[in-house]
Design a protein around this motif. Structure first.
Motif, PDB file in Angstrom:
ATOM      1  N   VAL A   9       8.379-101.088  60.812  1.00 19.19           N
ATOM      2  CA  VAL A   9       6.924-100.940  60.896  1.00 19.19           C
ATOM      3  C   VAL A   9       6.240-101.828  59.867  1.00 19.19           C
ATOM      4  O   VAL A   9       5.217-102.470  60.158  1.00 19.19           O
ATOM      5  N   LEU A  10       6.804-101.895  58.665  1.00 24.05           N
ATOM      6  CA  LEU A  10       6.211-102.755  57.632  1.00 24.05           C
ATOM      7  C   LEU A  10       6.223-104.206  58.077  1.00 24.05           C
ATOM      8  O   LEU A  10       5.242-104.947  57.880  1.00 24.05           O
ATOM      9  N   ASN A  11       7.325-104.645  58.684  1.00 24.68           N
ATOM     10  CA  ASN A  11       7.398-106.023  59.172  1.00 24.68           C
ATOM     11  C   ASN A  11       6.380-106.258  60.287  1.00 24.68           C
ATOM     12  O   ASN A  11       5.726-107.293  60.337  1.00 24.68           O
ATOM     13  N   ALA A  57      12.178-110.323  53.037  1.00 23.25           N
ATOM     14  CA  ALA A  57      12.752-110.297  54.385  1.00 23.25           C
ATOM     15  C   ALA A  57      11.780-109.674  55.386  1.00 23.25           C
ATOM     16  O   ALA A  57      11.823-109.997  56.580  1.00 23.25           O
ATOM     17  N   LEU A  58      10.912-108.793  54.894  1.00 18.98           N
ATOM     18  CA  LEU A  58       9.927-108.118  55.745  1.00 18.98           C
ATOM     19  C   LEU A  58       8.562-108.807  55.733  1.00 18.98           C
ATOM     20  O   LEU A  58       7.579-108.243  56.209  1.00 18.98           O
ATOM     21  N   ARG A  59       8.493-110.025  55.154  1.00 19.55           N
ATOM     22  CA  ARG A  59       7.253-110.805  55.085  1.00 19.55           C
ATOM     23  C   ARG A  59       6.204-110.163  54.183  1.00 19.55           C
ATOM     24  O   ARG A  59       5.002-110.334  54.385  1.00 19.55           O
ATOM     25  N   LEU A  60       6.649-109.396  53.203  1.00 14.26           N
ATOM     26  CA  LEU A  60       5.724-108.681  52.329  1.00 14.26           C
ATOM     27  C   LEU A  60       5.614-109.387  50.986  1.00 14.26           C
ATOM     28  O   LEU A  60       6.532-110.088  50.569  1.00 14.26           O
ATOM     29  N   PRO A  61       4.500-109.184  50.293  1.00 15.71           N
ATOM     30  CA  PRO A  61       4.385-109.733  48.945  1.00 15.71           C
ATOM     31  C   PRO A  61       5.296-108.993  47.973  1.00 15.71           C
ATOM     32  O   PRO A  61       5.891-107.960  48.319  1.00 15.71           O
ATOM     33  N   LEU A 176      12.926-105.152  64.077  1.00 21.26           N
ATOM     34  CA  LEU A 176      14.198-104.490  63.780  1.00 21.26           C
ATOM     35  C   LEU A 176      15.174-105.480  63.139  1.00 21.26           C
ATOM     36  O   LEU A 176      15.917-105.131  62.221  1.00 21.26           O
ATOM     37  N   GLU A 177      15.150-106.726  63.593  1.00 26.85           N
ATOM     38  CA  GLU A 177      16.018-107.744  62.991  1.00 26.85           C
ATOM     39  C   GLU A 177      15.601-107.994  61.544  1.00 26.85           C
ATOM     40  O   GLU A 177      16.455-108.138  60.662  1.00 26.85           O
ATOM     41  N   ASP A 200      19.847 -98.847  62.775  1.00 26.56           N
ATOM     42  CA  ASP A 200      19.712 -98.089  64.004  1.00 26.56           C
ATOM     43  C   ASP A 200      18.980 -96.769  63.769  1.00 26.56           C
ATOM     44  O   ASP A 200      18.244 -96.287  64.622  1.00 26.56           O
ATOM     45  N   LEU A 201      19.163 -96.198  62.595  1.00 36.23           N
ATOM     46  CA  LEU A 201      18.468 -94.952  62.270  1.00 36.23           C
ATOM     47  C   LEU A 201      16.963 -95.192  62.222  1.00 36.23           C
ATOM     48  O   LEU A 201      16.183 -94.392  62.698  1.00 36.23           O
TER      49      LEU A 201
END
Length: 201
Positions: A9-11, A57-61, A176-177, A200-201
């Motif tokens: 969701v964060l990504n 990895a999640l595109r976050l600062p 998810l990736e 997966d969780l």
């Protein structure tokens, strides 16, 4: 590593040009995981580096690290300078600064009963419930009953009856990736099998 429970969701939010701020109340200096390190500063630095890796990895600062003592958020709860009161004060301040529309945190179960997780959930809830009607939405992460992977690492995780899960945020395969890549950053905390199961969780 606590953001990984909501990593897809964060990504998705970041990919959609949403502004996301991740805050870690502690730096995990008491939780060696599978690192083999003794609790202390070296472990805290490693875990902060893993958290940065995950955020990127999640595109976050870069995340914020409050560095309140790991395992001490409920320390001396009645004292005027208790960790719990300092935590609530810091939460109030960052909400006032960032003016978020949504706050996502642990539910009252703390994921698997973790005391710090429970205290963060409690403090965030305490602050938000005192706010006026323009308060942010407060969402807890939840795992539906029957959805835990059959692995020893997850046998103590809490689940929630589906009727109690009132909000769902969709995400796509690229999210998810990205979550898999974020989880892979936490080599000090999870075995390879656990890191694979978490996505997966």
């Amino acid at each position: 590593d606590d953001e990984i429970i909501m990593a897809p969701v964060l990504n998705r939010l970041a990919r959609s040009d949403g502004e996301v701020t991740v805050v870690f109340a502690t730096s995990g200096d008491a939780g060696p995981g599978v690192s083999g390190l003794e609790p202390g500063d070296e472990l805290a630095r490693l875990r902060e580096d893993e958290a940065r890796c995950s955020a990127f990895a999640l595109r976050l600062p870069e995340p914020q690290f409050w560095q309140i003592g790991d395992g001490m958020l409920a320390d001396t709860p009645r004292a005027a300078d208790s960790s719990a009161k300092r935590l609530a004060g810091k939460i109030s301040a960052i909400i006032a600064e960032m003016q978020p529309q949504v706050i996502m945190t642990w539910g009252p179960d703390g994921g698997y009963g973790h005391g710090d997780h429970r205290m963060v959930s409690n403090a965030v809830t305490q602050v938000v419930q005192t706010m006026d009607e323009d308060r942010p939405d407060l969402l807890y992460s939840a795992i539906p009953n029957g959805r835990l992977p059959p692995m020893a690492e997850f046998e103590n995780w809490a689940t929630t009856h589906p009727s109690m899960i009132t909000d769902r945020i969709e995400y796509d395969p690229p999210d998810l990736e990205a979550a898999r890549n974020a989880i892979a950053c936490y080599e000090s905390q999870f075995s390879p099998d656990a890191r694979a199961g978490l996505a997966d969780l």
